[in-house]
Design an enzyme around this catalytic site. Structure first.
Site, PDB file in Angstrom:
ATOM      1  N   ARG A 190      35.163  24.209 -45.992  1.00 48.39           N
ATOM      2  CA  ARG A 190      36.609  24.299 -46.134  1.00 48.39           C
ATOM      3  C   ARG A 190      37.303  23.495 -45.028  1.00 48.39           C
ATOM      4  O   ARG A 190      36.746  23.281 -43.941  1.00 48.39           O
ATOM      5  CB  ARG A 190      37.053  25.741 -46.132  1.00 48.39           C
ATOM      6  CG  ARG A 190      37.071  26.403 -44.767  1.00 48.39           C
ATOM      7  CD  ARG A 190      37.359  27.889 -44.885  1.00 48.39           C
ATOM      8  NE  ARG A 190      37.602  28.482 -43.578  1.00 48.39           N
ATOM      9  CZ  ARG A 190      37.585  29.777 -43.343  1.00 48.39           C
ATOM     10  NH1 ARG A 190      37.320  30.613 -44.332  1.00 48.39           N
ATOM     11  NH2 ARG A 190      37.841  30.251 -42.132  1.00 48.39           N
TER      12      ARG A 190
ATOM     13  N   ASN B  36      24.782  13.331 -46.362  1.00 47.72           N
ATOM     14  CA  ASN B  36      24.901  14.754 -46.660  1.00 47.72           C
ATOM     15  C   ASN B  36      26.210  14.977 -47.403  1.00 47.72           C
ATOM     16  O   ASN B  36      27.239  14.393 -47.054  1.00 47.72           O
ATOM     17  CB  ASN B  36      24.893  15.594 -45.384  1.00 47.72           C
ATOM     18  CG  ASN B  36      25.128  17.073 -45.666  1.00 47.72           C
ATOM     19  OD1 ASN B  36      26.240  17.578 -45.558  1.00 47.72           O
ATOM     20  ND2 ASN B  36      24.074  17.772 -46.053  1.00 47.72           N
TER      21      ASN B  36
ATOM     22  N   ARG C 157      24.781  23.639 -40.583  1.00 52.98           N
ATOM     23  CA  ARG C 157      25.013  22.872 -41.800  1.00 52.98           C
ATOM     24  C   ARG C 157      24.846  21.385 -41.563  1.00 52.98           C
ATOM     25  O   ARG C 157      24.980  20.874 -40.444  1.00 52.98           O
ATOM     26  CB  ARG C 157      26.411  23.176 -42.353  1.00 52.98           C
ATOM     27  CG  ARG C 157      26.672  24.654 -42.640  1.00 52.98           C
ATOM     28  CD  ARG C 157      25.773  25.194 -43.742  1.00 52.98           C
ATOM     29  NE  ARG C 157      26.032  24.565 -45.020  1.00 52.98           N
ATOM     30  CZ  ARG C 157      26.978  24.943 -45.879  1.00 52.98           C
ATOM     31  NH1 ARG C 157      27.772  25.961 -45.576  1.00 52.98           N
ATOM     32  NH2 ARG C 157      27.139  24.317 -47.025  1.00 52.98           N
TER      33      ARG C 157
ATOM     34  N   ASP D  22      38.087  35.351 -46.462  1.00 56.27           N
ATOM     35  CA  ASP D  22      36.759  34.785 -46.674  1.00 56.27           C
ATOM     36  C   ASP D  22      35.995  35.554 -47.743  1.00 56.27           C
ATOM     37  O   ASP D  22      36.473  36.561 -48.279  1.00 56.27           O
ATOM     38  CB  ASP D  22      35.978  34.783 -45.352  1.00 56.27           C
ATOM     39  CG  ASP D  22      35.094  33.559 -45.217  1.00 56.27           C
ATOM     40  OD1 ASP D  22      34.455  33.170 -46.214  1.00 56.27           O
ATOM     41  OD2 ASP D  22      35.046  32.980 -44.116  1.00 56.27           O
TER      42      ASP D  22
END
Length: 502
Positions: free
Chosen positions: A190, A185, A207, A298
């Site tokens: 971040r 992957n 994720r 963000d």
């Protein structure tokens, strides 16, 4: 598939940007503490070129000889160029990607030959393994590892510390071998610099990197990881694309680039890494140790709160002799992720149409944090169709599970034109009938408006013309100028304009 030459490295892409007047070096000193972000944001809002800060100034006032590259994908045109195409060809590439997702059997020799570009793209995904690589011209291990020597930016006044914002994080699941690159992957997550040899990996549970970490942690093992800083644009963009879980971003980049990706064995961890990269941070992520990450500015335009995430111990730093450091900022749009998202929106449309054929167009407004809101136009044929499309979109891709407002309009509405959308909302939608509300659905936990972290409601708005059982009233007829009268007016005005100008 490509109309531009392959870009095997970030440097080759920067060279192309320079030749096409999309590259600007900055020779004067600029601080990594907020100054670079201010310059970058100003240039991005002007739709300006890639910037290379040749004299980064560290927080202690000292200089460092690693230039910082920003605004790499600061325009939609450069995002398309990174994929090897022009912006006008994005729709064709989207159709190609849709065909790769759901290929149909070839019908005879002629059809087989017409599919040669797909076959060539598939072959290009096989990595080429090399024994030496530019990214390993310098190898630092043990006490020589010092993340403080890399000009990692502090982007916003309220940021906790230096934050790596454009890393391609490479992992593989437990039980696989390093040669099985198809299991890898590569995601953009971040990472906060914690100490000279330690980082905090901020990867969310859904994720791919976090999923791989869980497979190692469940066995009580630390996770091998490589953080790639600055690589070819195909790999950078593939790492950000919402690819199917069984497709490796590293091998998919070969199909996009039209050439086999070159990989080399990492020096201190059992992983393969891109040979043409600028910098690679190698190490291990602890199965148990965590640290407070943040707060940081963000993509929502707010600072997220500090939370605990896994800690990475850096065991080696490898880089070119004179490396470049790639960086960006995240904030309220416009920012690079929002611009990349605009192009990815167009890339995804053919795949969405393959699943929901009545959709004519779909837009994710960048100002709404790219995915929080969507407007879709449909070819409406039966009552209740708009609601069916809403449910299908919310359940189609993981990204749409975070879309909290869906507006469905007819095909005569331009989804990218807010005046058109507002007119449809004002004339084709009744709040008591055409609003669908859902409760307790998945949501980006960074959405502070939601009542619970990671769990919130959704709203679907049917702004289509109501037909059959959807209404008991006669529906109005849309006024339009007759085609021949519009043509007459255009011709007359064209003949009058020179006189008016004079």
């Amino acid at each position: 598939m490509r109309t531009l030459p392959p870009f095997p490295s970030m440097r080759s892409f920067l060279s192309w940007c320079d030749k096409t007047e999309q590259f600007q070096p900055v020779s004067e000193p600029v601080s990594i503490r907020q100054q670079m972000t201010a310059v970058h944001r100003n240039m991005l809002e002007r739709k300006g070129p890639v910037l290379q800060f040749d004299q980064p100034v560290l927080c202690d006032g000292s200089a460092v000889d690693i230039p910082v590259v920003v605004n790499l994908f600061g325009t939609a045109d450069r995002v398309a160029s990174g994929l090897g195409i022009t912006l006008n060809e994005v729709d064709d590439l989207g159709a190609f990607l849709a065909a790769l997702r759901t290929p149909t059997p070839p019908d005879g020799l002629r059809d087989t030959l017409s599919r040669w570009p797909m076959l060539k793209a598939a072959l290009a995904t096989r990595p080429k393994i090399v024994k030496s690589a530019p990214v390993q011209q310098v190898v630092l291990e043990g006490s020589d590892v010092d993340l403080g020597s890399i000009p990692v930016q502090i982007h916003w006044p309220g940021d906790e510390g230096p934050l790596i914002t454009w890393p391609v994080v490479v992992t593989r699941p437990f039980g696989t071998e390093k040669a099985e690159i198809e299991t890898y992957n590569a995601g953009v997550y971040r990472a906060q610099v914690l100490e000279h040899e330690r980082l905090i990996m901020r990867w969310l549970p859904h994720r791919g990197g976090a999923a791989h970490h869980r497979t190692w942690a469940q066995q009580g093992e630390k996770t091998p990881i490589a953080i790639v800083l600055g690589t070819d644009p195909a790999t950078l963009l593939s790492a950000a694309l919402p690819l199917p879980e069984n497709v490796s971003e590293l091998t998919f980049a070969g199909a996009i680039n039209g050439m086999r990706p070159r990989m080399v064995a990492a020096k201190s961890v059992p992983l393969m890494v891109p040979a043409e990269a600028e910098i690679v941070l190698e190490g291990w992520v602890s199965p148990t140790e965590t640290a407070l990450e943040g707060p940081f500015g963000d993509h929502t335009g707010y600072y997220n709160k500090a939370e605990r995430f896994p800690v990475m111990q850096v065991t080696a730093v490898t880089h070119r002799k004179h490396p470049l450091y790639l960086s960006t900022y995240t904030g309220r749009p416009p920012d690079e992720p929002a611009i990349i998202g605009e192009v990815f929106n167009r890339l995804a449309l053919p795949t969405i149409r393959a699943q929901i054929p009545e959709i004519r167009d779909l837009w994710l407004p960048p100002a709404a944090c790219s995915y929080r809101m969507a407007v879709a136009s449909i070819d409406k044929r039966y009552p209740g169709q708009a609601r069916r499309v809403m449910m299908a979109l919310w359940g189609m891709l993981p990204q749409f599970s975070y879309t909290k407002i869906l507006i469905i309009v007819d095909s005569d509405i331009d989804v990218r034109n807010w005046d058109d959308v507002a007119w449809a909302l004002a004339t084709r939608m009744d709040p008591s009938r055409d609003v669908m509300l859902l409760q307790d659905t998945p949501m980006d936990y960074l959405d502070f408006a939601s009542p619970h972290p990671g769990l919130a409601g959704k709203m679907g708005i049917d702004a289509t013309t109501k037909i059959d059982s959807e209404t008991t009233r006669d529906w109005g007829e849309v006024m339009e100028t007759a085609h021949e009268d519009a043509a007459f007016a255009a011709d007359l005005i064209a003949r009058l304009t020179p006189k008016v100008t004079t």
